[in-house]
Write a protein that holds these residues in place. Structure first.
Motif, PDB file in Angstrom:
ATOM      1  N   ASN A   8      28.832  57.193 -77.826  1.00  0.00           N
ATOM      2  CA  ASN A   8      30.069  57.012 -77.171  1.00  0.00           C
ATOM      3  C   ASN A   8      30.299  58.782 -77.539  1.00  0.00           C
ATOM      4  N   PRO A   9      29.975  59.745 -76.460  1.00  0.00           N
ATOM      5  CA  PRO A   9      30.475  60.970 -77.032  1.00  0.00           C
ATOM      6  C   PRO A   9      31.973  61.337 -76.943  1.00  0.00           C
ATOM      7  N   GLY A  10      32.247  62.104 -77.557  1.00  0.00           N
ATOM      8  CA  GLY A  10      33.991  62.856 -77.652  1.00  0.00           C
ATOM      9  C   GLY A  10      33.749  63.816 -76.619  1.00  0.00           C
ATOM     10  N   TRP A  11      35.032  64.904 -76.544  1.00  0.00           N
ATOM     11  CA  TRP A  11      35.188  66.222 -76.195  1.00  0.00           C
ATOM     12  C   TRP A  11      34.882  67.161 -77.963  1.00  0.00           C
ATOM     13  N   ILE A  12      33.853  68.091 -77.444  1.00  0.00           N
ATOM     14  CA  ILE A  12      33.420  68.678 -78.434  1.00  0.00           C
ATOM     15  C   ILE A  12      35.021  69.939 -77.856  1.00  0.00           C
ATOM     16  N   GLU A  13      35.502  70.299 -79.153  1.00  0.00           N
ATOM     17  CA  GLU A  13      36.131  71.805 -79.466  1.00  0.00           C
ATOM     18  C   GLU A  13      36.043  72.413 -80.541  1.00  0.00           C
ATOM     19  N   VAL A  14      36.082  73.699 -80.570  1.00  0.00           N
ATOM     20  CA  VAL A  14      36.106  74.601 -81.619  1.00  0.00           C
ATOM     21  C   VAL A  14      37.485  75.477 -81.686  1.00  0.00           C
ATOM     22  N   ARG A  15      37.326  76.143 -83.093  1.00  0.00           N
ATOM     23  CA  ARG A  15      37.801  77.076 -83.657  1.00  0.00           C
ATOM     24  C   ARG A  15      37.487  77.913 -83.901  1.00  0.00           C
ATOM     25  N   SER A  16      37.967  79.300 -83.352  1.00  0.00           N
ATOM     26  CA  SER A  16      36.939  80.742 -83.904  1.00  0.00           C
ATOM     27  C   SER A  16      37.758  82.127 -84.007  1.00  0.00           C
ATOM     28  N   ASP A  17      37.468  82.817 -84.376  1.00  0.00           N
ATOM     29  CA  ASP A  17      38.346  83.781 -84.605  1.00  0.00           C
ATOM     30  C   ASP A  17      38.124  84.857 -83.337  1.00  0.00           C
ATOM     31  N   GLY A  18      37.008  84.667 -82.369  1.00  0.00           N
ATOM     32  CA  GLY A  18      36.804  85.620 -81.749  1.00  0.00           C
ATOM     33  C   GLY A  18      36.896  84.626 -80.178  1.00  0.00           C
ATOM     34  N   ARG A  19      38.208  83.582 -79.816  1.00  0.00           N
ATOM     35  CA  ARG A  19      38.417  83.408 -78.955  1.00  0.00           C
ATOM     36  C   ARG A  19      39.593  83.970 -78.039  1.00  0.00           C
ATOM     37  N   ILE A  20      38.975  84.076 -76.994  1.00  0.00           N
ATOM     38  CA  ILE A  20      40.292  84.417 -76.267  1.00  0.00           C
ATOM     39  C   ILE A  20      41.725  84.478 -76.167  1.00  0.00           C
ATOM     40  N   ILE A  21      42.271  84.944 -75.972  1.00  0.00           N
ATOM     41  CA  ILE A  21      44.120  85.201 -75.969  1.00  0.00           C
ATOM     42  C   ILE A  21      43.667  84.553 -74.311  1.00  0.00           C
ATOM     43  N   SER A  22      43.627  84.963 -73.454  1.00  0.00           N
ATOM     44  CA  SER A  22      44.006  84.566 -72.118  1.00  0.00           C
ATOM     45  C   SER A  22      42.778  84.493 -70.916  1.00  0.00           C
TER      46      SER A  22
ATOM     47  N   LEU B 103      42.249  86.403 -67.842  1.00  0.00           N
ATOM     48  CA  LEU B 103      43.132  87.345 -66.709  1.00  0.00           C
ATOM     49  C   LEU B 103      44.256  86.372 -65.915  1.00  0.00           C
ATOM     50  N   GLY B 104      45.436  86.185 -65.293  1.00  0.00           N
ATOM     51  CA  GLY B 104      45.706  86.220 -64.279  1.00  0.00           C
ATOM     52  C   GLY B 104      46.082  84.775 -64.194  1.00  0.00           C
ATOM     53  N   GLU B 105      45.153  84.151 -65.156  1.00  0.00           N
ATOM     54  CA  GLU B 105      45.094  82.651 -64.997  1.00  0.00           C
ATOM     55  C   GLU B 105      45.501  82.175 -66.265  1.00  0.00           C
ATOM     56  N   HIS B 106      46.521  82.474 -67.094  1.00  0.00           N
ATOM     57  CA  HIS B 106      47.245  81.674 -68.663  1.00  0.00           C
ATOM     58  C   HIS B 106      46.623  80.542 -68.066  1.00  0.00           C
ATOM     59  N   GLN B 107      48.329  79.696 -66.858  1.00  0.00           N
ATOM     60  CA  GLN B 107      47.927  78.484 -67.481  1.00  0.00           C
ATOM     61  C   GLN B 107      46.513  77.910 -67.246  1.00  0.00           C
ATOM     62  N   ARG B 108      45.148  77.934 -66.651  1.00  0.00           N
ATOM     63  CA  ARG B 108      44.274  77.761 -66.989  1.00  0.00           C
ATOM     64  C   ARG B 108      44.067  78.212 -67.941  1.00  0.00           C
ATOM     65  N   TRP B 109      44.363  78.927 -69.026  1.00  0.00           N
ATOM     66  CA  TRP B 109      44.009  78.880 -70.469  1.00  0.00           C
ATOM     67  C   TRP B 109      44.209  77.881 -70.869  1.00  0.00           C
ATOM     68  N   GLU B 110      45.698  77.842 -71.073  1.00  0.00           N
ATOM     69  CA  GLU B 110      46.283  76.900 -71.952  1.00  0.00           C
ATOM     70  C   GLU B 110      45.955  75.339 -71.782  1.00  0.00           C
ATOM     71  N   LYS B 111      45.324  75.017 -70.833  1.00  0.00           N
ATOM     72  CA  LYS B 111      44.747  73.883 -70.462  1.00  0.00           C
ATOM     73  C   LYS B 111      43.512  72.793 -71.159  1.00  0.00           C
ATOM     74  N   GLN B 112      43.120  74.729 -71.980  1.00  0.00           N
ATOM     75  CA  GLN B 112      41.766  74.620 -73.020  1.00  0.00           C
ATOM     76  C   GLN B 112      42.316  74.339 -74.333  1.00  0.00           C
ATOM     77  N   VAL B 113      43.326  74.865 -74.904  1.00  0.00           N
ATOM     78  CA  VAL B 113      43.421  75.292 -76.193  1.00  0.00           C
ATOM     79  C   VAL B 113      44.180  73.941 -76.584  1.00  0.00           C
ATOM     80  N   ASN B 114      44.195  73.380 -77.502  1.00  0.00           N
ATOM     81  CA  ASN B 114      44.856  71.956 -78.343  1.00  0.00           C
ATOM     82  C   ASN B 114      45.230  71.932 -79.214  1.00  0.00           C
ATOM     83  N   ASP B 115      46.445  72.797 -79.869  1.00  0.00           N
ATOM     84  CA  ASP B 115      46.961  72.928 -81.156  1.00  0.00           C
ATOM     85  C   ASP B 115      45.519  73.577 -81.503  1.00  0.00           C
TER      86      ASP B 115
END
Length: 291
Positions: free
Chosen positions: A137-151, A153-165
């Motif tokens: 019963n695998p789940g979604w893999i989520e990660v934290r990293s100081d190297g994560r992109i901040i957006s 380019l031109g697709e911030h809504q797409r970026w927001e869909k992949q960030v969860n708290d």
């Protein structure tokens, strides 16, 4: 680089060209994409032994097939040689890693991509149905990293869909063992109903059918799991060996053989599975129309 060690940057991974170069300038450390290492398995059979001086192999971004790890480690003549596998993504950088030695070899569980870097990266697996994530019963893999992109380019809504708290969703599904090792089973978009892990099946087929240079499990028009295969030198697939290899695996459709160069690839030589599925569907429809 900062210590002045000689460095060679390859613009392509053609095994013949690379074999010539490595025979003249034997590398001690190699970093490449998993599919590049897969192509270089033939160098293990080269009588010039172009990989004999390699002490460290480093595979980036994606899980690598156990067969490839074992063949390359066996091709090196260095003591204590190691194969390092990293799991990550361009948007977050490297997240987890593990190493293999000649003694233990790849354990035919290539789905284990290692553990996070202490103090630098974090990994969690989020349940998709309210039950604890595990192999069945695998789940979604989520990660934290100081190297994560901040957006994007031109697709911030797409970026927001992949960030969860503050956690970044990788687009992969898997689970973690009680020892903390992360197991990657599939991309979310590549899951096939009734198949626990297409990647695990591919690992086993690579090991059981040595002449394979590529095998991709994609969904067929009827929902079945269709293996698309490529063989060394485009030789016809040995169907007797194939039928023996699929014993004990989930039900698979009959294999479809393509030339490796005809498979759609990304810039890092990964196969574009969704595009391949569309191409296969189109080929089937053309055949039906012709009939």
């Amino acid at each position: 680089v900062l210590q002045g060690h000689p460095l060679i940057v390859l613009r392509d991974d053609d095994p013949e060209t690379v074999g010539d170069l490595f025979s003249q300038v034997p590398p001690g450390f190699i970093e490449a994409h998993p599919n590049t290492f897969l192509r270089w398995e033939v160098l293990a059979e080269d009588p010039r032994r172009p990989l004999a001086n390699v002490k460290y192999f480093s595979s980036t971004f994606d899980a690598i097939h156990p067969r490839t790890v074992n063949r390359l480690l066996q091709a090196s003549g260095r003591k204590n040689r190691r194969f390092a596998q990293a799991y990550g993504q361009s948007e977050v950088g490297p997240i987890a890693a593990r190493t293999y030695s000649l003694k233990d070899g790849a354990d035919f569980n290539g789905r284990c991509v290692g553990v996070p870097f202490p103090g630098m990266t974090g990994v969690r697996v989020v349940s998709r149905d309210g039950n604890p994530p595990d192999k069945d019963n695998p789940g979604w893999i989520e990660v934290r990293s100081d190297g994560r992109i901040i957006s994007y380019l031109g697709e911030h809504q797409r970026w927001e869909k992949q960030v969860n708290d503050g956690w970044w969703r990788m687009g992969d599904v898997g689970y973690r063992t009680k020892w903390g090792c992360l197991h990657l089973l599939d991309r979310e978009v590549d899951e096939i109903p009734g198949v626990k892990s297409t990647l695990e099946i591919e690992d086993k087929l690579f090991t059981r059918v040595p002449e394979l240079v590529e095998v991709i499990i994609i969904p067929g028009p009827d929902g079945s799991a269709v293996p698309v295969v490529s063989t060394r030198d485009d030789k016809p697939l040995d169907l007797a060996a194939w039928r023996s290899a699929v014993v004990g695996l989930p039900p698979l459709a009959e294999p479809v053989q393509w030339r490796l160069e005809d498979l759609p690839q990304t810039a890092t030589t990964k196969i574009k599975r969704l595009e391949l599925a569309r191409l296969l569907l189109g080929a089937g429809e053309s055949t039906s129309t012709a009939n």
